[in-house]
Scaffold this motif. Structure first.
Motif, PDB file in Angstrom:
ATOM      1  N   TRP A   1       0.731  -1.347   0.079  1.00 60.02           N
ATOM      2  CA  TRP A   1       0.021   0.122   0.114  1.00 60.02           C
ATOM      3  C   TRP A   1       0.838   1.034  -0.104  1.00 60.02           C
ATOM      4  O   TRP A   1       0.291   2.105  -0.371  1.00 60.02           O
ATOM      5  CB  TRP A   1      -0.983   0.003   1.033  1.00 60.02           C
ATOM      6  CG  TRP A   1      -2.217  -1.007   0.794  1.00 60.02           C
ATOM      7  CD1 TRP A   1      -2.329  -2.213   1.621  1.00 60.02           C
ATOM      8  CD2 TRP A   1      -2.980  -0.703  -0.203  1.00 60.02           C
ATOM      9  NE1 TRP A   1      -3.153  -2.641   1.016  1.00 60.02           N
ATOM     10  CE2 TRP A   1      -3.963  -1.918  -0.035  1.00 60.02           C
ATOM     11  CE3 TRP A   1      -3.436   0.173  -0.916  1.00 60.02           C
ATOM     12  CZ2 TRP A   1      -5.287  -2.296  -0.741  1.00 60.02           C
ATOM     13  CZ3 TRP A   1      -4.508   0.002  -1.882  1.00 60.02           C
ATOM     14  CH2 TRP A   1      -5.338  -1.244  -1.696  1.00 60.02           C
ATOM     15  N   PHE A   2       1.966   1.255   0.600  1.00 62.18           N
ATOM     16  CA  PHE A   2       3.028   2.239   0.765  1.00 62.18           C
ATOM     17  C   PHE A   2       3.380   2.264  -0.907  1.00 62.18           C
ATOM     18  O   PHE A   2       3.742   3.697  -1.253  1.00 62.18           O
ATOM     19  CB  PHE A   2       4.248   1.750   1.590  1.00 62.18           C
ATOM     20  CG  PHE A   2       5.144   3.326   1.629  1.00 62.18           C
ATOM     21  CD1 PHE A   2       4.611   4.337   2.490  1.00 62.18           C
ATOM     22  CD2 PHE A   2       6.310   3.143   1.237  1.00 62.18           C
ATOM     23  CE1 PHE A   2       5.546   5.474   2.579  1.00 62.18           C
ATOM     24  CE2 PHE A   2       7.282   4.395   1.228  1.00 62.18           C
ATOM     25  CZ  PHE A   2       6.798   5.605   1.919  1.00 62.18           C
ATOM     26  N   SER A   3       3.777   1.373  -1.379  1.00 59.74           N
ATOM     27  CA  SER A   3       4.184   1.430  -2.862  1.00 59.74           C
ATOM     28  C   SER A   3       3.133   2.140  -3.884  1.00 59.74           C
ATOM     29  O   SER A   3       3.312   2.977  -4.717  1.00 59.74           O
ATOM     30  CB  SER A   3       4.446   0.295  -3.305  1.00 59.74           C
ATOM     31  OG  SER A   3       5.217  -0.447  -2.740  1.00 59.74           O
ATOM     32  N   VAL A   4       1.912   1.722  -3.579  1.00 59.19           N
ATOM     33  CA  VAL A   4       0.565   2.547  -4.282  1.00 59.19           C
ATOM     34  C   VAL A   4       0.757   3.877  -4.123  1.00 59.19           C
ATOM     35  O   VAL A   4       0.180   4.897  -4.966  1.00 59.19           O
ATOM     36  CB  VAL A   4      -0.482   1.636  -3.833  1.00 59.19           C
ATOM     37  CG1 VAL A   4      -1.936   2.570  -4.497  1.00 59.19           C
ATOM     38  CG2 VAL A   4      -0.748   0.366  -4.254  1.00 59.19           C
ATOM     39  N   LEU A   5       0.857   4.343  -2.546  1.00 62.61           N
ATOM     40  CA  LEU A   5       0.798   5.614  -2.453  1.00 62.61           C
ATOM     41  C   LEU A   5       1.972   6.500  -3.058  1.00 62.61           C
ATOM     42  O   LEU A   5       1.780   7.654  -3.635  1.00 62.61           O
ATOM     43  CB  LEU A   5       1.079   5.789  -0.707  1.00 62.61           C
ATOM     44  CG  LEU A   5       0.700   7.135  -0.258  1.00 62.61           C
ATOM     45  CD1 LEU A   5      -0.855   7.785  -0.240  1.00 62.61           C
ATOM     46  CD2 LEU A   5       1.346   7.319   1.123  1.00 62.61           C
ATOM     47  N   VAL A   6       3.190   5.762  -3.137  1.00 58.35           N
ATOM     48  CA  VAL A   6       4.269   6.342  -3.829  1.00 58.35           C
ATOM     49  C   VAL A   6       3.891   6.654  -5.232  1.00 58.35           C
ATOM     50  O   VAL A   6       4.345   7.731  -5.609  1.00 58.35           O
ATOM     51  CB  VAL A   6       5.332   5.324  -3.570  1.00 58.35           C
ATOM     52  CG1 VAL A   6       6.670   5.959  -4.587  1.00 58.35           C
ATOM     53  CG2 VAL A   6       5.802   5.631  -2.293  1.00 58.35           C
ATOM     54  N   VAL A   7       3.314   5.841  -5.900  1.00 62.25           N
ATOM     55  CA  VAL A   7       2.848   6.020  -7.344  1.00 62.25           C
ATOM     56  C   VAL A   7       1.979   7.159  -7.713  1.00 62.25           C
ATOM     57  O   VAL A   7       2.392   7.912  -8.241  1.00 62.25           O
ATOM     58  CB  VAL A   7       2.397   4.687  -7.608  1.00 62.25           C
ATOM     59  CG1 VAL A   7       1.984   4.858  -9.237  1.00 62.25           C
ATOM     60  CG2 VAL A   7       3.411   3.572  -7.844  1.00 62.25           C
ATOM     61  N   PHE A   8       1.148   7.371  -6.583  1.00 63.89           N
ATOM     62  CA  PHE A   8       0.201   8.593  -6.795  1.00 63.89           C
ATOM     63  C   PHE A   8       0.821   9.774  -6.421  1.00 63.89           C
ATOM     64  O   PHE A   8       0.635  10.677  -7.011  1.00 63.89           O
ATOM     65  CB  PHE A   8      -0.953   8.224  -5.689  1.00 63.89           C
ATOM     66  CG  PHE A   8      -2.173   7.420  -6.143  1.00 63.89           C
ATOM     67  CD1 PHE A   8      -2.675   7.676  -7.431  1.00 63.89           C
ATOM     68  CD2 PHE A   8      -2.556   6.278  -5.829  1.00 63.89           C
ATOM     69  CE1 PHE A   8      -3.839   6.917  -7.846  1.00 63.89           C
ATOM     70  CE2 PHE A   8      -3.314   5.491  -6.025  1.00 63.89           C
ATOM     71  CZ  PHE A   8      -3.943   5.637  -7.254  1.00 63.89           C
ATOM     72  N   VAL A   9       1.904   9.965  -5.455  1.00 65.02           N
ATOM     73  CA  VAL A   9       2.662  10.828  -5.179  1.00 65.02           C
ATOM     74  C   VAL A   9       3.451  11.311  -6.498  1.00 65.02           C
ATOM     75  O   VAL A   9       3.592  12.454  -6.999  1.00 65.02           O
ATOM     76  CB  VAL A   9       3.473  10.752  -3.784  1.00 65.02           C
ATOM     77  CG1 VAL A   9       4.462  11.909  -3.758  1.00 65.02           C
ATOM     78  CG2 VAL A   9       2.533  10.690  -2.884  1.00 65.02           C
TER      79      VAL A   9
END
Lengths: 78, 173
Positions: free
Chosen positions: B146-154
């Protein structure tokens, strides 16, 4: 945008074509055309300096402030 | 070795993604074929799945087909992510990272990764329900994923800002 570029009027006064001005100033015709049609977002002092020198005019002859609402995409810049 | 442009790391990664893209298309085709075949062609003999509860669960075509259809769906989401990633890498190879479309592509990649993670979380529950197992425990929340998903959105937002700055630079005479 409230700032309007009056390059066409100055060119008409000087009886100079946009192509000739582009050659003299060292700016591409495409970029000068963007400037003339008011699509430019910003202008470098160096460009303004070159234009004023070649057209023998003041910055105020080229740029005019006309009060009005800002463009829709201007807000994105902030 | 350069990071962008022709003959760079990006172009090598794009070639790798092209290969993965083809493999995923073949995998989806294969999984869909198996799904259809499992409904049409009768299973030879008796097939059972061992769920670790003593007696095995008998596998019928109506149990097998949804499993493979689900796998095809999962692969389709993966293919969608790879397709968007290929397009992003194509702009990197062309030396144009702040292409205006990269922002929306990265957001789609983020959404795709989130969908894959949700599928990962729910698939054990769905599988247990499908096979009629008594224990239906799903996989817990994977914080790293989920952190990786967040990083992609950022990153998508960073690329949006980059695209805006590029446009500003283009329209500065």
């Amino acid at each position: 945008m409230p700032i309007r570029v009056q390059l066409d009027r100055v060119l008409l006064d000087r009886r100079m074509s946009l192509t000739e001005l582009a050659d003299r100033v060292g700016v591409t015709l495409a970029n000068l055309s963007i400037l003339k049609t008011g699509k430019a977002r910003a202008m470098r002092f160096s460009t303004l300096d070159a234009l004023c020198r070649e057209l023998n005019c003041q910055p105020g002859d080229i740029l005019v402030f006309e009060p009005g609402p800002p463009d829709a995409d201007e807000g994105e810049a902030e | 070795m350069r990071a962008m442009g022709p003959g760079s790391v990006s172009s090598l990664l794009k070639v790798a993604l092209d290969v993965v893209h083809v493999v995923l298309w073949i995998a989806i085709g294969g999984l869909l074929l198996i799904t259809i075949a499992s409904l049409i062609v009768p299973l030879p003999g008796e097939w059972t799945a061992d769920l670790g509860e003593g007696a095995g669960v008998e596998l019928t075509p109506l149990k097998i087909a949804p499993i493979f259809a689900g796998a095809a769906g999962y692969t389709a989401i993966l293919l969608f992510v790879v397709r968007q990633l290929r397009r992003v890498f194509a702009t990197l190879t062309a030396g144009d990272p702040f292409h205006p479309d990269n922002f929306s592509r990265l957001r789609l990649i983020g959404a795709g990764l989130a969908a894959l993670e949700i599928a990962n979380m729910l698939s054990p529950v769905a599988l247990a329900w499908l096979l009629g197992a008594s224990t239906q425990e799903g996989r817990g929340i994977d914080l790293t994923a989920w952190f990786s998903v967040l990083v992609v959105f950022v990153l998508a937002e960073v690329f949006r800002e980059g695209a805006r700055l590029r446009r500003e630079a283009e329209l500065t005479i």
